[in-house]
Design a protein around this motif. Structure first.
Motif: not given
Length: 60
Positions: A29-30, A21-25
């Motif tokens: 954003l990028d 989830a952190a990598f997906g967020i």
């Protein structure tokens, strides 16, 4: 033993999900385009000599 294994697997799966989830967020954003830095209001440049042609407040 099965409860210990289930608790361990639950911790591992939750850690993997949180990392994903952190990598997906971060990826989301990028992926968004950057906004242009255009000012909404512009003011005219002051005169070169620094003196104003119109009297300001308090100059009666």
């Amino acid at each position: 033993m099965p409860r210990l294994l289930a608790a361990f697997l639950t911790c591992v799966v939750s850690a993997v999900l949180a990392t994903g989830a952190a990598f997906g967020i971060v990826a989301a954003l990028d992926a968004t385009p950057e906004q242009q830095n255009v000012p909404l209001v512009t003011f005219p440049d002051p005169p070169a000599d620094g003196a104003s042609s119109t009297p300001g407040p308090g100059s009666d």
